[in-house]
Design an enzyme around this catalytic site. Structure first.
Site, PDB file in Angstrom:
ATOM      1  N   LYS A  77       0.886  -0.879   0.048  1.00 56.20           N
ATOM      2  CA  LYS A  77      -0.465  -0.001  -0.455  1.00 56.20           C
ATOM      3  C   LYS A  77       0.558   1.604  -0.023  1.00 56.20           C
ATOM      4  CE  LYS A  77      -3.456   2.138   3.021  1.00 56.20           C
ATOM      5  NZ  LYS A  77      -4.659   1.533   3.932  1.00 56.20           N
ATOM      6  N   SER A 152      -9.482   1.304   3.651  1.00 56.16           N
ATOM      7  CA  SER A 152      -8.622   2.972   2.524  1.00 56.16           C
ATOM      8  C   SER A 152      -7.829   1.674   1.858  1.00 56.16           C
ATOM      9  CB  SER A 152      -7.851   3.046   3.178  1.00 56.16           C
ATOM     10  OG  SER A 152      -7.382   2.677   4.951  1.00 56.16           O
ATOM     11  N   SER A 176      -9.355  -1.198   7.473  1.00 55.62           N
ATOM     12  CA  SER A 176      -9.282  -1.109   6.303  1.00 55.62           C
ATOM     13  C   SER A 176      -9.028  -2.280   5.496  1.00 55.62           C
ATOM     14  CB  SER A 176      -8.193  -0.002   6.109  1.00 55.62           C
ATOM     15  OG  SER A 176      -8.451   1.838   6.086  1.00 55.62           O
TER      16      SER A 176
HETATM   17  N1  GLN Z   1     -12.785   3.369   7.084  1.00 54.85           N
HETATM   18  C1  GLN Z   1     -11.854   3.572   8.524  1.00 54.85           C
HETATM   19  C2  GLN Z   1     -11.536   5.042   8.879  1.00 54.85           C
HETATM   20  O1  GLN Z   1     -12.040   5.827   7.363  1.00 54.85           O
HETATM   21  C3  GLN Z   1     -10.690   2.750   8.342  1.00 54.85           C
HETATM   22  C4  GLN Z   1      -9.884   3.101   8.087  1.00 54.85           C
HETATM   23  C5  GLN Z   1      -8.240   2.283   7.803  1.00 54.85           C
HETATM   24  O2  GLN Z   1      -8.478   1.021   8.680  1.00 54.85           O
HETATM   25  N2  GLN Z   1      -7.446   3.347   7.433  1.00 54.85           N
HETATM   26  O3  GLN Z   1     -11.185   5.713   9.307  1.00 54.85           O
END
Ligand code: GLN
Length: 489
Positions: A77, A152, A176
């Site tokens: 990532k 994400s 994420s």
């Molecule tokens: N969807 C969650 C957020 O927007 C998780 C993000 C993540 O795990 N980096 O914060």
């Protein structure tokens, strides 16, 4: 033609000479190019991937010792530092920034001879649930290109889903890795907080962040964990506790679930039905699967968003145009003005929203009402978790309340987007390991998963159970059904 099944089969094919590392790399580079429209990768490292593959092939043929991940093709990532390669967190503010060191995870992958094929797309600074908050534009879900892959770590999920690499790394601060795995029909694993060093992982919320692993099977995920986990002199939160290995699991287990989660109005009724049938099946197999009252469900999303935005507002203050990446220079602004314009131009909308929210909850007048309160809730959740794992071996949850959203569907209402994290943030708030297994198909033709959690540092048990269930429920005969044919699992 190269075909990937598992790291183990790949390694035996390398041994018997039926394939080579360069054949694998060429296969993936070709597929990545042909699937460019999915926007899963933000950069690929073609030349060096080829060079490494050739070097590894030569070493192998000369009989030299091989690393544990010899020739394994991995995508990472765009928040994970890889020395001398750009890393941007999918943000304009890090445009042209080049990592000056390797993250510990990358260092350990390379030491075991993995091949890093590229950096994958994601939501800016890992903030989002759809991969739409990216300076590179959205990633598309390969099962249905009108839908998001989740976020994400959407690019890392699609890279594995579409067969563009063998395994990939994402980061999981609130779901994420697990939620995109759920949306894409693959395995997504978040280890305990501290299992994998965060050194060289661009921080979103440091007390939540954890590198996670995507794969198509459990042994592959376990092989990566084994290599990248463990203490690290550069991250004092990377724990020294040796992860239990080869833990033998009883045939029948004590499993908890929260009825409040399964009865949540947010949960798609078809997913609820699938999970209820799953629970019934587990009971038939002799497991004790019991409801545990969970009084905090409504508090976990607010608690998560208060604490993570607070941490983000502090972590992201370093991006000021002085030290990293982008700087606004036109008209030679004064210093304070330069900070201001750089941050206004460099950060996207969602990141700005979270910095402001975080700054607000930390401000003198509101600190106790929000930040302190949220810390107290987090403590209650940890206590609850300790109690649960005194009595139970595992906890099962839905991964996401719905299958993959349509592109743009959640963009106009950030709160609606945040609420979709309801089932994943719990394990980040409490630091426990958690995995999403792709065991189900919805009658809309999309995949969904079941989330399993275990006690802190018991990832070995969690992976053992996951493998057992993958074999049992995703074995022969498990295929994508035609849309609108509900299948149990
Ligand atoms: N969807 C969650 C957020 O927007 C998780 C993000 C993540 O795990 N980096 O914060």
């Amino acid at each position: 033609m190269f075909r990937f099944e598992s790291i183990n089969t790949y390694h035996s094919q390398l041994r018997d000479g039926s394939t080579s590392c360069i054949a694998a790399v060429e296969h993936y580079l070709d597929l990545i190019a042909r699937n460019e429209h999915l926007n899963a990768f933000v950069r690929t490292y073609d030349k060096e991937a080829r060079e490494t593959a050739k070097r590894l092939d030569k070493n192998r043929q000369e009989g030299r010792p091989q690393g544990k991940l010899h020739g394994v093709v991995i995508a990472i990532k765009d928040v994970i530092c890889y020395k001398d390669h750009p890393v941007t967190a999918a943000s304009d503010i890090l445009k042209d920034f080049i990592s000056i060191y390797n993250s510990t995870a990358v260092e350990r992958l390379l030491a075991e001879e993995a091949i890093i094929i590229g950096h994958t797309n994601c939501d800016e600074f890992a903030m989002g649930s759809t991969n739409e908050n990216s300076a590179y534009g959205p990633t598309l879900n390969a099962i249905d290109e009108t839908r998001v892959p989740g976020g994400s770590s959407g690019g890392s999920a699609v890279a594995v889903q579409a067969g563009l690499c063998m395994v990939s790394l994402g980061s999981d601060t609130g779901g994420s890795v697990r939620q995109p795995a759920d949306f894409c029909g693959i395995v997504g694993f978040k280890p305990s907080y501290g299992s994998i060093s965060r050194y060289g992982l661009i921080a979103y919320a440091s007390s939540f962040d954890q590198i996670g692993i995507f794969g198509i099977n459990i042994p592959d995920v376990g092989a990566i964990l084994e290599v990248i986990s463990g203490p690290d002199q550069f991250d004092s939160t990377a724990h020294r506790q040796i992860l239990e290995t080869n833990k033998k699991l009883d045939k029948t287990l004590k499993i908890a679930f929260f009825p409040e989660a399964l009865d949540s109005p947010a949960l798609d009724p078809v997913i609820r039905e699938g999970l209820m049938e799953f629970i019934a099946k587990l009971r038939l197999d002799g497991h004790s699967v019991k409801p545990v009252h969970f009084e905090y469900l409504d508090y976990i999303v607010p608690t998560y968003y208060i604490l993570t935005t607070a941490e983000a507002s502090s972590n992201l203050s370093r991006f000021d145009g002085v030290k990293y990446g982008f700087r606004h220079v036109e008209n030679k602004p004064e210093l304070a003005e330069m900070y201001n314009i750089t941050r206004s131009e460099g950060f996207g909308k969602e990141v700005k929203r979270r910095i402001m929210l975080g700054t607000f909850v930390l401000s003198a007048g509101y600190y106790d009402a929000y930040f302190t309160k949220a810390q107290q809730v987090r403590k209650l959740l940890v206590e609850k978790t300790n109690l649960i794992f005194k009595e139970f071996d595992f906890l099962i949850f839905p991964t996401s309340p719905s299958t993959a959203f349509k592109l743009g569907e959640k963009l106009s209402d950030p709160v609606e987007m945040y609420v979709a994290d309801i089932f994943t943030v719990f394990s980040n708030l409490t630091g426990i390991p958690s995995i999403s297994l792709p065991l189900f198909w919805h009658n809309n033709g999309l995949p969904y998963g079941v989330q399993i959690m275990s006690n802190r540092y018991s990832e070995s048990s969690l992976l053992t159970l996951s493998e057992r269930w993958m074999q049992q429920f995703k074995g022969p005969g498990y295929e994508k059904p035609k849309p609108s044919t509900p299948i149990p699992y």
